[in-house]
Scaffold this active site. Structure first.
Site, PDB file in Angstrom:
ATOM      1  CE  LYS A 119     -10.178 -26.073   9.736  1.00 51.31           C
ATOM      2  NZ  LYS A 119     -10.340 -24.924   8.892  1.00 51.31           N
ATOM      3  CE  LYS A 201      -3.498 -28.208   5.409  1.00 53.47           C
ATOM      4  NZ  LYS A 201      -4.421 -27.537   4.569  1.00 53.47           N
ATOM      5  CE  LYS A 204      -5.457 -19.587   4.818  1.00 53.46           C
ATOM      6  NZ  LYS A 204      -6.647 -20.386   5.129  1.00 53.46           N
TER       7      LYS A 204
END
Ligand code: ATP
Ligand code: LTN
Length: 338
Positions: A119, A201, A204
């Site tokens: 992140k 993966k 969203k």
């Protein structure tokens, strides 16, 4: 003698960030599992909105996302009568315990977290202290409820390990205070992959909306995304090495139909990928249809939603304050007289 009934049910805690559209990956990897655990365990669930502001949010959109995620999780089958389901920022014990735990978490431990590294690279302009100490807040979420088990997808395993280390460290200094939790990672659906890049993966926050199916996607969008899913050139529906796209579609089909890989291979023995992808799309649409219908009703019923999250927060507060008080006392804070 009654033994089975009087035995304490194991406590389960889990949370999900209301950071955008809930995907089929979130649903099959995490939520579906939560729903099925509600009878056997004493479950507590939360929307981790405090975690969400580690990435900058637009206030009006953030508020809408939280309410929509709340309604959607009820539509998926969380029953707040059985399992308190609250909004993290409504229960003040979470940020209080997180501060204390921050002082029992080492800089080096947080630096090793792969989610932090990912992140931080993705949001290089906003590598804030909250993003760094995210795992101590997550540890507080779990430890406040003395959870035995924490159902999460495989990507959260490292945070769970850190939670266990923090709990053991604290217990080692002050005597038994926290239950040391175990991760509960489902085998089936543990990792649903991107439809466009099946080695990554399904996420969203993917910029390419064709890479994921959102639980609230319209049937025609679900069909289109499944038909366009990346596969290989073998044109034979069977799982195997190097067939990431087909493995993933078989995994999804198996989760929504309950069929085994063997049964799926048989069903599509003499058929091509086109037929298979259409069948996957149709099965996903049918699986999600009742959830979408319930969601449409719930999102209109603001009073009901408010009642559910308020009552749940009250229950969560009364459970978690016991752990917090115990911790404060052990550390040596003067007890509050109010
Ligand atoms: P983001 O893209 O913002 O990182 P995400 O889609 O990865 O979000 P999270 O909010 O981090 O989702 O995760 C919510 C829950 O869903 C977690 O328990 C996580 O392990 C699970 N989960 C997320 N993506 C998948 C996936 N592709 N397959 C299975 N489980 C998943
Ligand atoms: N970090 C998790 C969400 C989360 C969580 C928790 C999961 C916050 N607190 C406590 C389990 C237990 C995520 O991003 N999926």
């Amino acid at each position: 003698m009654e033994t089975a009934n009087t035995e304490r049910k194991k406590v389960i805690f889990s949370a999900i960030q209301p950071s955008g559209t809930i995907t089929l990956g979130n649903y099959l990897g995490a939520l579906k599992n939560w729903i099925s655990l509600q009878d056997e365990y004493s479950c507590i669930f939360a929307l981790a909105d405090l975690h969400t502001i580690t990435v900058r949010q637009e206030p009006a959109k953030f508020r809408r996302n939280v309410l929509e995620a709340y309604a959607l999780l009820l539509a998926c089958g969380i029953d707040p009568e059985k399992s308190p389901f609250f909004i993290q920022s409504h229960v003040c014990t979470h940020s209080e315990l997180a501060w204390v735990l921050n002082c029992y978490t080492q800089f080096g431990e947080l630096q090793r977290m792969t989610q932090f590294k990912d992140k931080a690279a993705k949001h290089a302009d906003n590598v804030n202290a909250g993003l760094f100490t995210y795992p101590s807040l997550m540890a507080a979420d779990i430890l406040l409820y003395q959870a035995d088990l924490v159902p999460v997808g495989a990507d959260q395993k490292q945070h769970l390990e850190l939670t266990r280390n923090i709990a053991e460290r604290f217990n080692g200094i002050y005597g038994r205070t926290f239950t040391v939790p175990d991760a509960y990672i489902p085998l089936q659906g543990a990792r649903i992959m991107s439809l466009q890049e099946p080695t990554r993966k399904m996420s969203k926050s993917d910029e390419n909306a064709n890479a994921y199916v959102a639980v609230l996607d319209k049937p025609e969008d679900i069909m289109r995304k499944c038909r366009r899913a990346i596969t290989d050139s073998e044109a034979c529906v069977r799982c195997g090495e190097g067939k990431d796209g087909i493995n993933n579609l078989m995994g999804i089909y198996s989760c929504v139909t309950g069929l085994s890989n063997g049964q799926i291979e048989k069903e599509f023995e003499n058929k091509g990928y086109g037929d298979f992808k259409t069948a996957v799309g149709e099965a996903v649409v049918e699986h999600l249809r009742p959830i979408q219908e319930r969601y449409a009703d719930l999102i209109k019923n603001r009073d009901y939603l408010e009642q559910c999250y308020t009552e749940s927060a009250q229950k969560a507060l009364s459970i978690s304050v016991r752990t917090l008080n115990k911790v404060m006392k052990k550390v040596g804070f003067i007890p509050r007289a109010f």
